[in-house]
Design an enzyme around this catalytic site. Structure first.
Site, mmCIF file in Angstrom:
data_model
loop_
_atom_site.group_PDB
_atom_site.id
_atom_site.type_symbol
_atom_site.label_atom_id
_atom_site.label_comp_id
_atom_site.label_asym_id
_atom_site.label_seq_id
_atom_site.Cartn_x
_atom_site.Cartn_y
_atom_site.Cartn_z
ATOM 1 N N GLU A 200 37.336 -23.776 -5.720
ATOM 2 C CA GLU A 200 37.676 -24.787 -6.864
ATOM 3 C C GLU A 200 38.800 -24.642 -7.491
ATOM 4 O O GLU A 200 39.388 -23.356 -7.503
ATOM 5 C CB GLU A 200 36.436 -24.917 -7.846
ATOM 6 C CG GLU A 200 36.384 -23.887 -8.714
ATOM 7 C CD GLU A 200 34.876 -23.932 -9.458
ATOM 8 O OE1 GLU A 200 33.983 -24.777 -9.304
ATOM 9 O OE2 GLU A 200 34.828 -23.226 -10.516
ATOM 10 N N GLU A 288 28.590 -23.315 -14.165
ATOM 11 C CA GLU A 288 27.425 -23.132 -13.570
ATOM 12 C C GLU A 288 26.325 -23.117 -14.500
ATOM 13 O O GLU A 288 26.508 -23.035 -15.465
ATOM 14 C CB GLU A 288 27.707 -21.698 -12.697
ATOM 15 C CG GLU A 288 27.831 -20.729 -13.602
ATOM 16 C CD GLU A 288 27.975 -19.241 -13.003
ATOM 17 O OE1 GLU A 288 27.868 -19.156 -11.903
ATOM 18 O OE2 GLU A 288 28.207 -18.420 -13.579
ATOM 19 N N ASN A 290 22.995 -20.642 -15.273
ATOM 20 C CA ASN A 290 22.460 -19.632 -15.177
ATOM 21 C C ASN A 290 20.888 -19.665 -15.495
ATOM 22 O O ASN A 290 20.474 -19.998 -16.611
ATOM 23 C CB ASN A 290 22.878 -18.337 -16.069
ATOM 24 C CG ASN A 290 24.334 -18.140 -15.520
ATOM 25 O OD1 ASN A 290 24.417 -17.415 -14.260
ATOM 26 N ND2 ASN A 290 25.263 -18.130 -16.157
#
Length: 667
Positions: A200, A288, A290
């Protein structure tokens, strides 16, 4: 409520979970490998089960062994901590099949968010802002280069199943993309058993800001504000704080609502963290999620008053959250410094060995109204193993303001005594004094920009150096008086301790006169300025708590010939204190030079040689890869510092080396 839970983890996080369980009246079961037989979490738990050899791949991440421990102890639920099996959907599914409660999210949520390619697609569909990139699987290094060119350098090469900085590389060119792809793939396979890689766009000068979410099984989901995690090294967080000095209320609300939208989209329950990168204009992009407790959760607990581990256990037990979004406030400021077993003076490479001294600061309220907390999993006399992550403690402080929290952290770091291994306490202390950090002008590039050649200690401000010199002079007077009293001479023949001294402090020289009285000493410099010094320090104490002009100063102290070794605020100072005549003679002494090791490639840390990339007789260029050494789950590529010819290679792939073992010699 559960009567007994098993913690499928080790170290400080296992100890942390045990503390909350104990407070709730729940019995705990620890699991341990050969290396952890005498570990702190084993001592703290009510029961402990041995699960195999030291490598995590043969113990902590073997599902069958954890399941056998659960069955043997009758544990009703399992808290996975972070790392290891915490985000393994197969483990969560096995527990569900066995009728054991997983203290975490449902396995479909772990599956959806654990794969970074899938998670970004779901995030987009849920209306969460995401970073541009290539989400498909990448076959080889040449395809990685092609994709990197299309996305546009710089790019981030990441392991799909990654976390904790493992399997991540930034590439600014084709060569770095090739090298980074292979290293990321190798690390991902070793750490997660999954070598899939994606690419990315790397946002330059980004801040790493994450949102803590908490959701129950009754449809309630809320966010507990943010944590700033921008002080990173090799994508591994070093210092975190809550809240962020950069966010405004509108951005905080938008990020929190998007984080909760993502959690709802995957049916998330329990505590979890949605990570974002934020640019200079406060545009934020999903990084992201977690699906577990984060390492840095204590700073959120300190500003909200919420025990996240307790809430995870209660949610797993089917209880609704006891508060709403409106109840979540921001009270003061909190800092966290991660104590790593790594040597900052050797470019932060891992360090192992015995903790010959381990004395954290006293936890609880401080004299100035702050709070100190230390989450740890080690003890004095224990061993730091090469098999696991190098983090051994998390030192946290709280204050009513950011400046107050930083000052509490400065004092706490200076108070923290660690000997026997290399550690990063000096570096953390230096960051706390760095003007950019103090002002809040930080990004994930902070360490690379401010310490491009690594950390070699810090230079104290002139006013602080004078305070240290005054304190050292007063301490030396105490030591000299004691020395005369134990010399065996009669009182009326005792050597008189003089008032005039020369303090040599890392190249600076101060001529001082000391006037002592029952309450302390007044130290006057030759320019006429005076400092008032009071302390209860006595010779032999490793820690000196001193007040200089009414302001606290904490120093680690060791005796050296004619003075002290003093460590504080990231500086390691040799302080020689002499009479004027001794100082005059000392100037005539020759300086001893260190040995020349420029013709050798030395192993910078204990580790396993993975690869030798050159041959005898080969000419190498500056920056060329020479060897790869693996330590504490990270691959370290050792590169040539200058052009040269390889004369001899002293080791081979598969061999274990100690610090400063010779890998190769150059002509």
């Amino acid at each position: 409520m559960f009567k007994k839970i098993l913690i499928a983890n080790r170290g400080e996080i296992a100890c942390r979970v045990i503390k909350s369980a104990r407070k709730m009246g729940i019995k705990t079961v620890a699991v341990y490998s050969d290396a952890d037989r005498n570990a702190l979490h084993v001592r703290m738990a009510d029961e402990a089960v041995h699960i195999g050899p030291s490598p995590a791949a043969q113990s902590y991440i073997v599902i069958d062994k954890i399941m056998a421990a659960i069955k043997a102890t009758g544990a009703e639920a399992v808290h996975p901590g972070y790392g290891f099996l915490s985000e393994n959907m197969h483990f969560a599914a096995e527990l569900e099949k066995a009728g054991v409660v997983f203290i975490g999210p449902p396995s479909p949520a772990i599956e959806a968010m654990g794969d970074k390619i899938t998670s970004k697609k779901i995030a987009r569909e849920a209306g969460v802002s995401t970073v541009p990139g290539y989400m498909g699987l990448i076959a080889d290094a040449e395809e990685a280069v092609k994709i990197a060119r299309e996305v546009g350098y710089p790019v981030m090469i990441k392991a799909s199943a990654g976390g904790g900085g493992k399997g991540m590389r930034i590439a600014w060119s084709d060569d770095e993309a090739r090298e980074g792809f292979q290293s990321s793939k190798n690390e991902a396979a070793a750490s997660f058993g999954d070598d899939r890689i994606f690419i990315e766009k790397f946002v330059t000068q980004p801040r790493h800001i994450e949102i803590q979410v908490l959701a129950d099984k009754h449809g309630n989901c809320l966010y507990l504000n943010e944590r700033e995690c921008s002080i990173q090294r090799r994508n591994q967080k070093v210092i975190e704080e809550a809240p962020s000095s950069f966010l405004d209320p509108a951005t905080r609300k938008a990020m929190g609502e998007q984080a909760c939208a993502l959690a709802r989209a995957v049916g998330y329950t329990s505590a979890g963290t949605v990570e974002f990168i934020v640019d200079a204009q406060r545009n934020f992009y999903f990084l992201e999620m977690n699906t577990r407790l984060q390492v840095e959760h204590p700073v959120t607990e300190l500003i909200t008053g919420v025990d996240l581990v307790e809430q995870m256990i209660r949610v797993a037990n089917g209880e609704p959250l006891p508060f709403t979004q409106a109840d979540v406030k921001i009270n003061g400021w909190a800092m966290e410094s991660r104590l790593y077993a790594e040597d900052p003076y050797r470019k932060f490479l891992p360090s192992i060995g015995r903790l010959t001294r381990y004395r954290p600061p006293v936890e609880g309220s401080t004299a100035s109204g702050g709070i100190v907390r230390n989450d740890t999993g080690v003890y004095e006399g224990g061993e730091i193993s090469m098999y696991y992550d190098p983090m051994i403690a998390k030192l946290c402080t709280w204050g009513p303001t950011r400046d107050a929290a930083i000052e509490e952290m400065r004092l706490a770091l200076d108070t923290f005594e660690v000997e026997g291994i290399g550690h990063n306490l000096p570096f953390c202390a230096a960051v706390m004094d760095h003007p950019r950090f103090v002002s809040g002008d930080i990004s994930t590039a902070f360490i690379a920009e401010e310490y491009p050649e690594g950390f070699q200690g810090t230079t104290l401000a002139p006013d602080l150096m004078r305070r240290v010199a005054a304190a050292a002079a007063a301490m030396n007077r105490v030591a000299e008086i004691r020395r005369t009293r134990i010399s065996g001479t009669m009182d009326n023949h005792r050597r008189k301790v003089g008032d005039d001294w020369v303090v040599a402090l890392n190249g600076d020289t101060f001529r001082v006169a000391i006037a002592a009285d029952p309450e302390g000493s007044t130290v006057t410099f030759d320019d006429g300025t005076a400092h008032r010094v009071t302390s209860d320090w006595t010779p032999g104490q490793h820690l000196a708590r001193v007040m200089v002009d009414g302001r606290p100063l904490v120093m680690k102290v060791a005796k050296i010939p004619m003075g002290f070794r003093l460590r504080l605020r990231g500086a390691d100072l040799k302080c020689h204190i002499q009479t004027p005549r001794q100082a005059q003679l000392a100037e005539l002494m020759p300086e001893k030079l260190p040995p020349d090791t420029s013709k050798y490639l030395l192993c910078p840390m204990p580790g396993l040689v993975v690869k030798i990339a050159v041959e005898v007789g080969q000419e190498v260029q500056e920056g060329q890869a020479l060897a790869t050494v693996e330590a504490m789950k990270m691959e370290n590529i050792l590169k040539a510092e200058r052009t040269g010819v390889v004369k001899a290679i002293r080791t081979s792939a598969g061999q274990s080396l100690k610090v400063d073992d010779v890998i190769m010699e150059f002509e």
